[in-house]
Design a protein around this motif. Structure first.
Motif, PDB file in Angstrom:
ATOM      1  N   TRP A 175      -3.772  -6.365   0.960  1.00  0.00           N
ATOM      2  CA  TRP A 175      -4.587  -6.398   2.173  1.00  0.00           C
ATOM      3  C   TRP A 175      -5.335  -7.706   2.357  1.00  0.00           C
ATOM      4  CZ3 TRP A 175      -3.414  -3.561   6.021  1.00  0.00           C
ATOM      5  CH2 TRP A 175      -2.862  -2.300   5.837  1.00  0.00           C
ATOM      6  N   ARG A 230      -3.953   3.175   5.695  1.00  0.00           N
ATOM      7  CA  ARG A 230      -5.241   3.234   4.992  1.00  0.00           C
ATOM      8  C   ARG A 230      -5.352   2.100   3.981  1.00  0.00           C
ATOM      9  NH1 ARG A 230      -7.613   8.400   5.462  1.00  0.00           N
ATOM     10  NH2 ARG A 230      -6.204   9.881   6.422  1.00  0.00           N
ATOM     11  N   ILE A 231      -6.576   1.647   3.776  1.00  0.00           N
ATOM     12  CA  ILE A 231      -6.843   0.580   2.811  1.00  0.00           C
ATOM     13  C   ILE A 231      -7.615   1.171   1.636  1.00  0.00           C
ATOM     14  CG2 ILE A 231      -8.039  -1.604   2.409  1.00  0.00           C
ATOM     15  CD1 ILE A 231      -7.627  -2.197   5.414  1.00  0.00           C
ATOM     16  N   ASN A 232      -7.038   1.060   0.443  1.00  0.00           N
ATOM     17  CA  ASN A 232      -7.675   1.571  -0.768  1.00  0.00           C
ATOM     18  C   ASN A 232      -8.139   0.371  -1.591  1.00  0.00           C
ATOM     19  OD1 ASN A 232      -8.427   2.655  -3.201  1.00  0.00           O
ATOM     20  ND2 ASN A 232      -6.595   3.888  -3.470  1.00  0.00           N
ATOM     21  N   ASP A 280       0.010   3.966   1.589  1.00  0.00           N
ATOM     22  CA  ASP A 280      -0.105   4.430   2.971  1.00  0.00           C
ATOM     23  C   ASP A 280      -0.541   3.237   3.799  1.00  0.00           C
ATOM     24  OD1 ASP A 280      -0.752   5.555   5.400  1.00  0.00           O
ATOM     25  OD2 ASP A 280      -2.068   7.094   4.587  1.00  0.00           O
ATOM     26  N   VAL A 297     -14.331  -2.619   4.917  1.00  0.00           N
ATOM     27  CA  VAL A 297     -14.013  -1.212   4.638  1.00  0.00           C
ATOM     28  C   VAL A 297     -15.301  -0.394   4.541  1.00  0.00           C
ATOM     29  CG1 VAL A 297     -13.047   0.361   2.894  1.00  0.00           C
ATOM     30  CG2 VAL A 297     -11.775  -1.674   3.585  1.00  0.00           C
ATOM     31  N   ARG A 330     -13.850  -5.760   1.283  1.00  0.00           N
ATOM     32  CA  ARG A 330     -14.692  -4.648   0.823  1.00  0.00           C
ATOM     33  C   ARG A 330     -15.830  -4.372   1.805  1.00  0.00           C
ATOM     34  NH1 ARG A 330     -13.916  -2.756  -4.278  1.00  0.00           N
ATOM     35  NH2 ARG A 330     -12.575  -3.966  -5.656  1.00  0.00           N
ATOM     36  N   VAL A 342     -11.756   3.290   6.045  1.00  0.00           N
ATOM     37  CA  VAL A 342     -10.522   2.934   5.337  1.00  0.00           C
ATOM     38  C   VAL A 342      -9.291   2.777   6.227  1.00  0.00           C
ATOM     39  CG1 VAL A 342     -11.296   4.000   3.186  1.00  0.00           C
ATOM     40  CG2 VAL A 342      -9.925   5.333   4.802  1.00  0.00           C
ATOM     41  N   GLU A 383      -3.319  -3.039  -3.967  1.00  0.00           N
ATOM     42  CA  GLU A 383      -3.657  -2.917  -2.557  1.00  0.00           C
ATOM     43  C   GLU A 383      -4.654  -3.985  -2.132  1.00  0.00           C
ATOM     44  OE1 GLU A 383      -4.042   0.592  -0.382  1.00  0.00           O
ATOM     45  OE2 GLU A 383      -2.888   1.815  -1.775  1.00  0.00           O
ATOM     46  N   ASN A 417      -9.772   0.394  -4.227  1.00  0.00           N
ATOM     47  CA  ASN A 417      -9.894   0.750  -5.641  1.00  0.00           C
ATOM     48  C   ASN A 417      -8.611   0.487  -6.425  1.00  0.00           C
ATOM     49  OD1 ASN A 417     -12.606   1.675  -5.396  1.00  0.00           O
ATOM     50  ND2 ASN A 417     -11.784   3.488  -4.369  1.00  0.00           N
ATOM     51  N   GLU A 418      -7.592  -0.007  -5.760  1.00  0.00           N
ATOM     52  CA  GLU A 418      -6.316  -0.325  -6.413  1.00  0.00           C
ATOM     53  C   GLU A 418      -6.078  -1.831  -6.302  1.00  0.00           C
ATOM     54  OE1 GLU A 418      -4.302   1.667  -8.049  1.00  0.00           O
ATOM     55  OE2 GLU A 418      -5.358   3.531  -7.584  1.00  0.00           O
ATOM     56  N   PRO A 457       0.817  -1.204   0.000  1.00  0.00           N
ATOM     57  CA  PRO A 457       0.000   0.000   0.000  1.00  0.00           C
ATOM     58  C   PRO A 457       0.857   1.263   0.000  1.00  0.00           C
ATOM     59  CG  PRO A 457       0.057  -0.952   2.180  1.00  0.00           C
ATOM     60  CD  PRO A 457       0.762  -1.916   1.264  1.00  0.00           C
TER      61      PRO A 457
END
Length: 61
Positions: free
Chosen positions: A27, A15-17, A12, A42, A39, A47, A23, A19-20, A10
């Motif tokens: 995760w 934080r969990i994104n 960052d 989150v 999903r 996030v 990532e 949309n990538e 990631p």
């Protein structure tokens, strides 16, 4: 030796994104959950990785 860009973590770690793709892979493996469960976590917890871990009942790192 060139870096393997498909193994990225990631941007960052706090934080969990979802949309990538890279990532999502990171995760789901790090938390030991499916993409669907990640999903949902989150969506419910937000996030922040610590909040998602708490939602999933996992120890904080």
């Amino acid at each position: 030796m060139a870096d393997d860009k498909s193994l990225r973590g990631p941007a960052d770690a706090a934080r969990i994104n979802v949309n990538e793709e890279h990532e999502l892979r990171y995760w789901t493996k790090a938390l030991g959950v499916t993409e669907q469960k990640l999903r949902a976590a989150v969506a419910s917890a937000g996030v922040m990785a610590r909040d998602v871990r708490a939602y999933l009942g996992l120890p904080e790192r």
